[in-house]
Design a protein around this motif. Structure first.
Motif, short mmCIF file in Angstrom:
data_model
loop_
_atom_site.label_atom_id
_atom_site.label_comp_id
_atom_site.label_asym_id
_atom_site.label_seq_id
_atom_site.Cartn_x
_atom_site.Cartn_y
_atom_site.Cartn_z
N THR A 121 -2.88 -1.33 11.08
CA THR A 121 -2.24 -1.21 9.78
C THR A 121 -2.84 -2.25 8.85
OG1 THR A 121 -0.17 -0.60 10.88
CG2 THR A 121 -0.04 -1.23 8.56
N PRO A 122 -3.22 -1.87 7.64
CA PRO A 122 -3.73 -2.87 6.70
C PRO A 122 -2.70 -3.97 6.46
CG PRO A 122 -4.25 -0.66 5.93
CD PRO A 122 -3.32 -0.50 7.11
N ASP A 127 4.10 5.26 -3.37
CA ASP A 127 4.21 4.72 -4.72
C ASP A 127 4.72 3.29 -4.74
OD1 ASP A 127 3.34 7.11 -5.78
OD2 ASP A 127 5.36 7.88 -6.20
N HIS A 128 5.25 2.82 -3.61
CA HIS A 128 5.81 1.47 -3.52
C HIS A 128 4.84 0.46 -2.92
CE1 HIS A 128 9.84 2.95 -4.57
NE2 HIS A 128 9.56 3.99 -3.78
N THR A 129 3.68 0.93 -2.44
CA THR A 129 2.70 0.02 -1.85
C THR A 129 2.18 -0.93 -2.92
OG1 THR A 129 2.00 1.78 -0.34
CG2 THR A 129 0.59 -0.17 -0.50
N VAL A 130 2.22 -2.22 -2.64
CA VAL A 130 1.73 -3.22 -3.59
C VAL A 130 0.22 -3.39 -3.40
CG1 VAL A 130 1.90 -5.60 -4.38
CG2 VAL A 130 3.93 -4.43 -3.54
N THR A 131 -0.54 -3.05 -4.43
CA THR A 131 -2.00 -3.14 -4.35
C THR A 131 -2.58 -4.08 -5.40
OG1 THR A 131 -2.24 -1.19 -5.79
CG2 THR A 131 -2.21 -0.80 -3.41
N GLU A 175 6.83 0.75 1.67
CA GLU A 175 5.44 0.49 1.28
C GLU A 175 4.43 1.17 2.20
OE1 GLU A 175 4.27 -3.47 0.16
OE2 GLU A 175 6.34 -4.05 -0.29
N LEU A 176 4.74 1.25 3.49
CA LEU A 176 3.84 1.92 4.43
C LEU A 176 4.25 3.38 4.58
CD1 LEU A 176 1.46 1.60 6.38
CD2 LEU A 176 3.13 1.03 8.18
N GLU A 177 5.55 3.60 4.69
CA GLU A 177 6.11 4.95 4.78
C GLU A 177 7.41 4.98 3.98
OE1 GLU A 177 6.86 6.13 8.75
OE2 GLU A 177 4.81 5.78 9.46
#
Length: 256
Positions: free
Chosen positions: A135-136, A168-172, A195-197
């Motif tokens: 997992t990143p 849409d919640h993953t912080v990039t 964030e992941l799922e």
């Protein structure tokens, strides 16, 4: 337990912590007292006892202490195993039983997180096996724990790389991640919600080595109707306590 019994246990814990500090190298009474938040007179008394048993020795100028030959004799009678699974499994099992969620032990491999052990709690509604999966770091609670511990040059290299968006919640955004990582350092744990799922919440805390390096992480995950901002204070305390217990087994000195 009686008051005298409590005092005896505390003295044993402190003596072990002193030995763990000295395992890093020679140290004086003041240095040990400051690191462990113990009064210098108590440190001196415990060192005297340990010295009498051959577990510590003093330098020629009697200004510093170091591990004595008695430690080698004790070590010869035990087979040390450093597999994180062996150290963490009983504690992770207890945590999973307490909260009913899935508990994982993970290590870092470059910019990824790899789960090396998993315990399923009684309330878990998922059959996903995370063991061996990558997992990143930026999209997982345990991954953020590792990121928060990296030197700035290594952190920058990862944040400047490809930060995949899983939901849409993953912080990039690197700037937003840096602010989150500062919070991880201050609070001692990281978390993710959706964030992941979508529907997955997770809370992670660091497992430290003798020298304080983050060598692994323990994380709790479950559906966001149970692992969410309202349950975060209680669950994060439990995860941090589990991580601290594993770190202590791994040789990390416990203050106090």
């Amino acid at each position: 337990m009686s008051t005298n019994g409590d005092s005896t246990v505390r003295s044993v814990n402190r003596a072990v912590s002193i030995l763990q500090v000295l395992a890093r190298g020679a140290a004086g009474v003041t240095q040990i007292a400051d690191e462990l938040a113990i009064h210098k007179s108590t440190v001196f008394r415990l060192l005297a006892t340990l010295e009498a048993r051959g577990l510590v020795e003093q330098s020629v100028n009697r200004g510093e202490y170091f591990l004595g030959s008695g430690i080698a004799e004790l070590a010869a009678g035990a087979v040390r195993r450093h597999d994180p699974n062996v150290l963490s499994r009983p504690i992770c099992q207890d945590l999973a039983d307490e909260v009913g969620e899935t508990v994982n032990t993970s290590v870092r491999d470059g910019s990824d997180l790899i789960s090396i052990d998993q315990v399923i709690g009684g309330s878990a509604v998922t059959t996903v096996n995370w063991v061996g999966q990558r997992t990143p770091l930026h999209a997982s609670s345990a991954g953020k724990v590792f990121l928060a511990a990296l030197p700035d040059d290594e952190l920058t290299a990862i944040l400047d790389g490809d930060l995949h968006r899983f939901t849409d919640h993953t912080v990039t955004d690197p700037g937003t991640l840096r602010m989150q990582l500062e919070q991880v350092r201050e609070q001692g744990y990281g978390y993710t919600f959706d964030e992941l799922e979508i529907g997955l919440g997770s809370i992670g805390a660091p497992i430290r080595s003798l020298r304080g390096d983050v060598v692994a992480a323990v994380s709790l995950s479950g559906p966001t109707f149970r692992v969410n901002p309202s349950t975060l204070p209680d669950l994060s305390d439990r995860v941090k306590a589990a991580a601290a217990a594993i770190s202590e087994r791994n040789g990390f000195p416990t203050p106090g």
